[in-house]
Write a protein that holds these residues in place. Structure first.
Motif, PDB file in Angstrom:
ATOM      1  N   LYS A   1      33.933  -8.067 -16.725  1.00  0.00           N
ATOM      2  CA  LYS A   1      32.566  -8.368 -16.295  1.00  0.00           C
ATOM      3  C   LYS A   1      31.559  -7.875 -17.331  1.00  0.00           C
ATOM      4  CE  LYS A   1      29.392  -7.978 -12.431  1.00  0.00           C
ATOM      5  NZ  LYS A   1      29.147  -7.456 -11.095  1.00  0.00           N
ATOM      6  N   LEU A   2      31.794  -6.688 -17.878  1.00  0.00           N
ATOM      7  CA  LEU A   2      30.911  -6.120 -18.889  1.00  0.00           C
ATOM      8  C   LEU A   2      30.862  -7.029 -20.112  1.00  0.00           C
ATOM      9  CD1 LEU A   2      29.224  -3.560 -19.556  1.00  0.00           C
ATOM     10  CD2 LEU A   2      31.260  -2.671 -20.655  1.00  0.00           C
ATOM     11  N   ARG A   3      32.021  -7.489 -20.549  1.00  0.00           N
ATOM     12  CA  ARG A   3      32.099  -8.362 -21.719  1.00  0.00           C
ATOM     13  C   ARG A   3      31.409  -9.707 -21.438  1.00  0.00           C
ATOM     14  NH1 ARG A   3      34.897  -7.762 -26.385  1.00  0.00           N
ATOM     15  NH2 ARG A   3      36.207  -6.066 -25.657  1.00  0.00           N
ATOM     16  N   ALA A   4      31.586 -10.244 -20.229  1.00  0.00           N
ATOM     17  CA  ALA A   4      30.950 -11.515 -19.867  1.00  0.00           C
ATOM     18  C   ALA A   4      29.424 -11.384 -19.894  1.00  0.00           C
ATOM     19  CB  ALA A   4      31.418 -11.970 -18.488  1.00  0.00           C
ATOM     20  N   GLU A   5      28.890 -10.283 -19.396  1.00  0.00           N
ATOM     21  CA  GLU A   5      27.445 -10.053 -19.431  1.00  0.00           C
ATOM     22  C   GLU A   5      26.946  -9.930 -20.866  1.00  0.00           C
ATOM     23  OE1 GLU A   5      26.391  -6.748 -16.976  1.00  0.00           O
ATOM     24  OE2 GLU A   5      26.806  -7.851 -15.127  1.00  0.00           O
ATOM     25  N   PHE A   6      27.719  -9.214 -21.684  1.00  0.00           N
ATOM     26  CA  PHE A   6      27.357  -9.053 -23.095  1.00  0.00           C
ATOM     27  C   PHE A   6      27.329 -10.411 -23.800  1.00  0.00           C
ATOM     28  CE2 PHE A   6      29.037  -8.678 -27.468  1.00  0.00           C
ATOM     29  CZ  PHE A   6      27.949  -8.047 -28.064  1.00  0.00           C
ATOM     30  N   GLU A   7      28.364 -11.201 -23.611  1.00  0.00           N
ATOM     31  CA  GLU A   7      28.445 -12.494 -24.279  1.00  0.00           C
ATOM     32  C   GLU A   7      27.336 -13.440 -23.804  1.00  0.00           C
ATOM     33  OE1 GLU A   7      32.513 -13.743 -23.845  1.00  0.00           O
ATOM     34  OE2 GLU A   7      33.214 -12.192 -25.234  1.00  0.00           O
ATOM     35  N   SER A   8      26.992 -13.370 -22.532  1.00  0.00           N
ATOM     36  CA  SER A   8      25.887 -14.165 -22.011  1.00  0.00           C
ATOM     37  C   SER A   8      24.579 -13.746 -22.693  1.00  0.00           C
ATOM     38  CB  SER A   8      25.786 -13.971 -20.497  1.00  0.00           C
ATOM     39  OG  SER A   8      24.653 -14.609 -19.996  1.00  0.00           O
TER      40      SER A   8
ATOM     41  N   ALA B   1      25.942   5.298 -20.213  1.00  0.00           N
ATOM     42  CA  ALA B   1      24.970   6.390 -20.236  1.00  0.00           C
ATOM     43  C   ALA B   1      23.964   6.306 -19.083  1.00  0.00           C
ATOM     44  CB  ALA B   1      24.215   6.389 -21.566  1.00  0.00           C
ATOM     45  N   LEU B   2      23.826   5.131 -18.503  1.00  0.00           N
ATOM     46  CA  LEU B   2      22.859   4.928 -17.435  1.00  0.00           C
ATOM     47  C   LEU B   2      23.442   5.390 -16.102  1.00  0.00           C
ATOM     48  CD1 LEU B   2      20.120   3.785 -16.623  1.00  0.00           C
ATOM     49  CD2 LEU B   2      21.194   1.542 -16.446  1.00  0.00           C
ATOM     50  N   VAL B   3      22.808   6.383 -15.504  1.00  0.00           N
ATOM     51  CA  VAL B   3      23.261   6.933 -14.233  1.00  0.00           C
ATOM     52  C   VAL B   3      22.045   7.146 -13.337  1.00  0.00           C
ATOM     53  CG1 VAL B   3      24.434   8.852 -13.090  1.00  0.00           C
ATOM     54  CG2 VAL B   3      25.157   8.162 -15.367  1.00  0.00           C
TER      55      VAL B   3
ATOM     56  N   ASP C   1      32.206  -9.595 -37.016  1.00  0.00           N
ATOM     57  CA  ASP C   1      32.290  -8.134 -36.976  1.00  0.00           C
ATOM     58  C   ASP C   1      31.055  -7.455 -36.388  1.00  0.00           C
ATOM     59  OD1 ASP C   1      33.859  -5.812 -37.520  1.00  0.00           O
ATOM     60  OD2 ASP C   1      32.416  -5.348 -39.106  1.00  0.00           O
ATOM     61  N   LYS C   2      29.882  -8.000 -36.608  1.00  0.00           N
ATOM     62  CA  LYS C   2      28.658  -7.373 -36.085  1.00  0.00           C
ATOM     63  C   LYS C   2      28.671  -7.306 -34.558  1.00  0.00           C
ATOM     64  CE  LYS C   2      25.788  -8.432 -40.008  1.00  0.00           C
ATOM     65  NZ  LYS C   2      24.614  -9.104 -40.526  1.00  0.00           N
ATOM     66  N   LEU C   3      29.375  -8.237 -33.927  1.00  0.00           N
ATOM     67  CA  LEU C   3      29.447  -8.217 -32.466  1.00  0.00           C
ATOM     68  C   LEU C   3      30.259  -7.028 -31.954  1.00  0.00           C
ATOM     69  CD1 LEU C   3      29.831 -11.952 -31.455  1.00  0.00           C
ATOM     70  CD2 LEU C   3      27.808 -10.501 -31.347  1.00  0.00           C
ATOM     71  N   ASN C   4      31.203  -6.559 -32.736  1.00  0.00           N
ATOM     72  CA  ASN C   4      31.998  -5.394 -32.314  1.00  0.00           C
ATOM     73  C   ASN C   4      31.105  -4.164 -32.183  1.00  0.00           C
ATOM     74  OD1 ASN C   4      34.632  -6.646 -32.198  1.00  0.00           O
ATOM     75  ND2 ASN C   4      34.413  -6.852 -34.404  1.00  0.00           N
ATOM     76  N   MET C   5      30.231  -3.975 -33.157  1.00  0.00           N
ATOM     77  CA  MET C   5      29.305  -2.845 -33.098  1.00  0.00           C
ATOM     78  C   MET C   5      28.304  -3.045 -31.958  1.00  0.00           C
ATOM     79  SD  MET C   5      27.051  -1.081 -36.157  1.00  0.00           S
ATOM     80  CE  MET C   5      26.748  -2.654 -36.888  1.00  0.00           C
ATOM     81  N   ALA C   6      27.816  -4.270 -31.804  1.00  0.00           N
ATOM     82  CA  ALA C   6      26.857  -4.549 -30.738  1.00  0.00           C
ATOM     83  C   ALA C   6      27.492  -4.337 -29.365  1.00  0.00           C
ATOM     84  CB  ALA C   6      26.327  -5.979 -30.868  1.00  0.00           C
ATOM     85  N   PHE C   7      28.746  -4.752 -29.197  1.00  0.00           N
ATOM     86  CA  PHE C   7      29.413  -4.570 -27.908  1.00  0.00           C
ATOM     87  C   PHE C   7      29.647  -3.084 -27.628  1.00  0.00           C
ATOM     88  CE2 PHE C   7      33.286  -4.433 -25.181  1.00  0.00           C
ATOM     89  CZ  PHE C   7      32.671  -4.901 -24.034  1.00  0.00           C
ATOM     90  N   ALA C   8      30.008  -2.325 -28.662  1.00  0.00           N
ATOM     91  CA  ALA C   8      30.193  -0.881 -28.478  1.00  0.00           C
ATOM     92  C   ALA C   8      28.891  -0.234 -28.019  1.00  0.00           C
ATOM     93  CB  ALA C   8      30.686  -0.241 -29.770  1.00  0.00           C
ATOM     94  N   ALA C   9      27.770  -0.650 -28.587  1.00  0.00           N
ATOM     95  CA  ALA C   9      26.467  -0.108 -28.185  1.00  0.00           C
ATOM     96  C   ALA C   9      26.123  -0.550 -26.766  1.00  0.00           C
ATOM     97  CB  ALA C   9      25.382  -0.562 -29.162  1.00  0.00           C
ATOM     98  N   TRP C  10      26.397  -1.805 -26.436  1.00  0.00           N
ATOM     99  CA  TRP C  10      26.147  -2.345 -25.092  1.00  0.00           C
ATOM    100  C   TRP C  10      26.929  -1.526 -24.065  1.00  0.00           C
ATOM    101  CZ3 TRP C  10      23.347  -6.617 -23.274  1.00  0.00           C
ATOM    102  CH2 TRP C  10      23.657  -7.046 -21.981  1.00  0.00           C
ATOM    103  N   LYS C  11      28.192  -1.306 -24.363  1.00  0.00           N
ATOM    104  CA  LYS C  11      29.072  -0.558 -23.455  1.00  0.00           C
ATOM    105  C   LYS C  11      28.579   0.882 -23.283  1.00  0.00           C
ATOM    106  CE  LYS C  11      34.042   0.040 -23.002  1.00  0.00           C
ATOM    107  NZ  LYS C  11      35.327  -0.231 -23.641  1.00  0.00           N
ATOM    108  N   ALA C  12      28.223   1.532 -24.394  1.00  0.00           N
ATOM    109  CA  ALA C  12      27.734   2.916 -24.332  1.00  0.00           C
ATOM    110  C   ALA C  12      26.435   3.004 -23.544  1.00  0.00           C
ATOM    111  CB  ALA C  12      27.540   3.462 -25.742  1.00  0.00           C
TER     112      ALA C  12
ATOM    113  N   ALA D   1      25.973  -3.645 -10.152  1.00  0.00           N
ATOM    114  CA  ALA D   1      25.223  -3.952 -11.374  1.00  0.00           C
ATOM    115  C   ALA D   1      25.802  -3.216 -12.576  1.00  0.00           C
ATOM    116  CB  ALA D   1      23.760  -3.576 -11.186  1.00  0.00           C
ATOM    117  N   GLY D   2      26.868  -2.464 -12.350  1.00  0.00           N
ATOM    118  CA  GLY D   2      27.518  -1.753 -13.452  1.00  0.00           C
ATOM    119  C   GLY D   2      26.883  -0.434 -13.797  1.00  0.00           C
ATOM    120  N   ILE D   3      26.114   0.112 -12.864  1.00  0.00           N
ATOM    121  CA  ILE D   3      25.426   1.402 -13.102  1.00  0.00           C
ATOM    122  C   ILE D   3      26.084   2.462 -12.253  1.00  0.00           C
ATOM    123  CG2 ILE D   3      23.214   2.603 -12.963  1.00  0.00           C
ATOM    124  CD1 ILE D   3      21.894  -0.207 -13.151  1.00  0.00           C
TER     125      ILE D   3
END
Length: 87
Positions: free
Chosen positions: A5-12, A51-53, A36-47, A82-84
Motif C-alpha cells: 500500500k505504501l509503494r502504491a501511494e508513492f507511485e501514485s 516518523a509521523l506519529v 535510481d532516483k526513485l529509490n532514494m525518493a521512496f526511502a525518504a517517503w517511507k521514512a 492512513a498509514g500513520i
C-alpha cells in the motif's frame, strides 16, 4: 501500513507530481526501481511515514464523553488506515 500500500501511494504521487515520468521509470527489479532516483525518493517517503506519529489521549480521558471508547477506537482505526502510527 503494509509495504504494498505504501509503494502504491508513492507511485501514485510520482505519476501526479514528477514531470515526464513514464511507466518504464517505475519498473522494478524486486524492490529496486529502474530509475535510481526513485529509490532514494521512496526511502525518504517511507521514512517520512514512519516518523509521523499522532499521540491520542488516553482512553480514560474519554470516559466522560458520550461515545468515549468507540469514538477513540474509530479515530485510531482511521489514523492507522492512513498509514500513520499512534501512541
Amino acid at each position: 501500513m503494509d509495504e504494498t500500500k505504501l509503494r502504491a501511494e508513492f507511485e501514485s504521487w510520482v505519476y501526479r507530481t514528477v514531470v515526464d515520468v513514464t511507466p518504464t521509470d517505475l519498473e522494478r527489479d524486486g524492490e529496486i526501481y529502474e530509475w535510481d532516483k526513485l529509490n532514494m525518493a521512496f526511502a525518504a517517503w517511507k521514512a517520512s511515514r514512519e516518523a509521523l506519529v499522532i499521540e491520542l489521549p488516553p482512553r480514560e480521558d474519554m470516559k466522560y464523553h458520550i461515545s468515549g471508547t468507540p469514538a477513540w477506537d474509530k479515530c485510531r482505526t482511521a489514523i492507522h488506515a492512513a498509514g500513520i502510527r499512534t501512541r
